[in-house]
Scaffold this motif. Structure first.
Motif, short mmCIF file in Angstrom:
data_model
loop_
_atom_site.label_atom_id
_atom_site.label_comp_id
_atom_site.label_asym_id
_atom_site.label_seq_id
_atom_site.Cartn_x
_atom_site.Cartn_y
_atom_site.Cartn_z
N GLU A 227 -9.77 -33.45 -21.92
CA GLU A 227 -10.00 -32.35 -22.99
C GLU A 227 -9.48 -31.00 -22.67
O GLU A 227 -9.83 -30.58 -21.37
CB GLU A 227 -11.82 -32.30 -23.14
CG GLU A 227 -12.12 -31.38 -24.42
CD GLU A 227 -13.41 -31.52 -24.53
OE1 GLU A 227 -13.97 -32.08 -25.43
OE2 GLU A 227 -14.16 -31.16 -23.79
N LEU A 228 -8.88 -30.31 -23.21
CA LEU A 228 -8.11 -29.12 -23.24
C LEU A 228 -8.05 -28.30 -24.24
O LEU A 228 -8.47 -28.63 -25.58
CB LEU A 228 -6.79 -29.20 -22.57
CG LEU A 228 -5.70 -30.26 -23.27
CD1 LEU A 228 -5.19 -29.66 -24.74
CD2 LEU A 228 -4.57 -30.56 -22.19
N GLY A 355 -12.18 -24.67 -18.31
CA GLY A 355 -11.23 -26.05 -18.34
C GLY A 355 -10.06 -25.72 -18.50
O GLY A 355 -9.45 -24.53 -18.24
N VAL A 356 -9.14 -26.57 -18.90
CA VAL A 356 -7.80 -26.43 -19.07
C VAL A 356 -7.59 -25.88 -20.57
O VAL A 356 -7.79 -26.26 -21.45
CB VAL A 356 -7.08 -27.73 -19.05
CG1 VAL A 356 -5.24 -27.47 -18.92
CG2 VAL A 356 -7.21 -28.38 -17.36
N ILE A 357 -6.54 -24.84 -20.20
CA ILE A 357 -5.98 -23.94 -21.41
C ILE A 357 -4.64 -23.63 -21.57
O ILE A 357 -3.90 -23.28 -20.57
CB ILE A 357 -6.71 -22.45 -21.71
CG1 ILE A 357 -8.24 -22.67 -21.63
CG2 ILE A 357 -6.16 -21.73 -23.02
CD1 ILE A 357 -9.03 -21.54 -21.79
N GLY A 381 0.04 -21.49 -18.81
CA GLY A 381 -1.39 -21.91 -19.08
C GLY A 381 -2.21 -21.45 -18.02
O GLY A 381 -1.94 -20.99 -17.03
N VAL A 383 -6.36 -22.38 -15.89
CA VAL A 383 -7.43 -23.14 -15.82
C VAL A 383 -8.62 -22.05 -15.70
O VAL A 383 -8.57 -21.40 -14.75
CB VAL A 383 -7.64 -24.22 -14.39
CG1 VAL A 383 -8.93 -24.90 -14.50
CG2 VAL A 383 -6.28 -25.23 -14.67
#
Length: 433
Positions: A227-228, A355-357, A381, A383
């Motif tokens: 999930e990102l 989280g990861v973006i 990006g 995190v």
């Protein structure tokens, strides 16, 4: 002159359509904090389409001041092209009620003197020079500024005759930090009306500097699958691939993944809209390049395909209602395009997501819009973990656009405007390698 052209065409045994435009613009380019170029440009011309015995001819002329003899030659040439070329003619639109879209013309831009515009260009140079002095020679600053006003009109043998005037301004800044490492940041803003330039410039430079620092300190991320969140820049990249499958010409010629309305093409959390009627937006208009009225078109609603993007020809070929999405200039026949694209859906507060973006990607031209497979370079990006922001870049964001659209579980509450693309953050499942 348009009236004279109409008289000539009405003497011929043809259906006809005239599209004309006249406009001017100022543009300024800043390189290394110096105003490198200042330009003032003018343009005008007429595009003519005729239908003759089931075939279509098209040609154009520049300028709007032509003699009767020149106009007669122009008409004869276009009719001749219809006779010798194998381009099928499907008819022109009928006259329909058109509602004026507000906020697309600003007298302040239309009457802006070149020297006034030049001073705003110099303001970018001054502000960037102040930042260079503050942060040092490892930073390079550039920027662009543009203003424009144009009037376009359309008339055809079915009784359509209308004109519209619009204005626009835009600016961008680009910053590079380079010594042992390299970091980049940018900001872009476009508006139909005169913006509060000093405030927007300050905001743009601040955001670009923040991005530079993230980019400068970014390293490749360890492979990730899960999930990102995509920020609007990245959403625009994937939606661009997706939308090519919604254009009527691609549907008709079987260059699209989809062929019928009503099928599920994304998750229930995703809605996609094309809206040319929004007040004051950069891609709004009252009528399209064929004289059909602008409209709000829901393309995907809660994951279900509701409409394709259509001009007059492909609406007829697909036996559907047109959507007013014919775009053009006087040098080209109309083709299918988009207006303001809006992403909506099942909203959650994604501003505090940990989280990861993925903020920005590039390389969309290498993707396959029909299969949906993509491999995009992550330009930036980060995190977010326990409130800490850890930037990353130079990974590949890989996957399939249709699978990603079906993986979306929520969209954010806060929308961002990127030119004609209006979107919040989007939460889905993706893979980074």
């Amino acid at each position: 002159m348009i009236d004279e052209l109409v008289k000539i065409l009405n003497r011929e045994n043809v259906e006809w359509e005239i599209y004309w435009e006249i406009g001017r613009g100022s543009s300024f380019k800043i390189e290394k904090c110096e105003l490198e170029r200042a330009q003032r440009k003018y343009h005008s011309g007429i595009g003519l389409r005729v239908g003759y015995n089931g075939k279509q001819g098209f040609s154009y002329i520049t300028g709007l001041t032509h003699s009767k003899e020149e106009l007669e030659k122009f008409v004869k040439k276009t009719i001749k092209l219809a006779k010798v070329r194998e381009v099928k003619f499907y008819g022109f639109p009928e006259k329909k009620p058109v509602k004026k879209v507000s906020g697309i013309y600003d007298k302040r831009i239309a009457e802006l003197e070149f020297e006034e515009a030049l001073e705003l260009g110099r303001e970018i140079s001054r502000k960037e020079s102040e930042l260079r002095e503050k942060y040092g020679g490892s930073y390079t600053f550039s920027g662009r500024l543009a203003f424009g006003v144009a009037r376009d009109g359309i008339a055809n043998s079915n009784g359509i005759e209308m004109e519209e005037e619009g204005t626009a301004m835009s600016f961008s800044v680009y910053i590079v930090r380079k010594d042992e490492k390299v970091g980049t940041g940018d900001y872009y803003k476009a508006s139909r009306t005169m913006m509060d330039f000093e405030r927007e410039l300050e905001k743009g430079l601040e955001k670009a500097m923040q991005e530079v620092e993230l980019s400068y300190n970014a390293k490749p991320l360890e492979p990730f699958d899960g999930e990102l969140v995509l920020e609007p820049h990245s959403v625009a990249s994937l939606v661009g691939l997706f939308i090519s499958n919604l254009k009527g010409d691609n549907v008709y010629h079987k260059r699209s993944r989809f062929n019928k309305l009503g099928e599920s093409v994304a998750s229930e959390a995703f809605t996609l809209i094309d809206d040319a009627t929004l007040e004051g937006k950069i891609a709004s208009y009252s009528f399209d390049g064929e004289g059909n009225p602008s409209q709000r078109t829901v393309l995907v609603e809660n994951g279900v395909l509701k409409n394709f993007l259509l001009d007059e020809m492909y609406a007829r070929l697909l036996e559907m209602e047109g959507t007013g999405n014919a775009v053009r200039d006087f040098r080209t026949p109309p083709h299918i395009g988009t207006s303001n694209i809006i992403v909506e859906g099942e909203e959650e507060n994604l501003e505090d997501f940990e989280g990861v973006i993925i903020k920005k990607v590039f390389g969309e031209h290498t993707a396959n819009p029909i299969s949906g497979d993509f491999s995009l370079t992550v330009e930036l990006g980060y995190v977010v973990k326990n409130g800490e922001v850890i930037p990353f870049k130079d990974n590949m964001f890989v996957g399939n656009v249709f699978e990603f659209m079906n993986s979306i579980t929520a969209v954010g509450k806060k929308k961002e405007e990127l030119g004609a693309f209006i979107s919040p953050r989007v939460l889905g499942v993706g893979k980074i390698v």
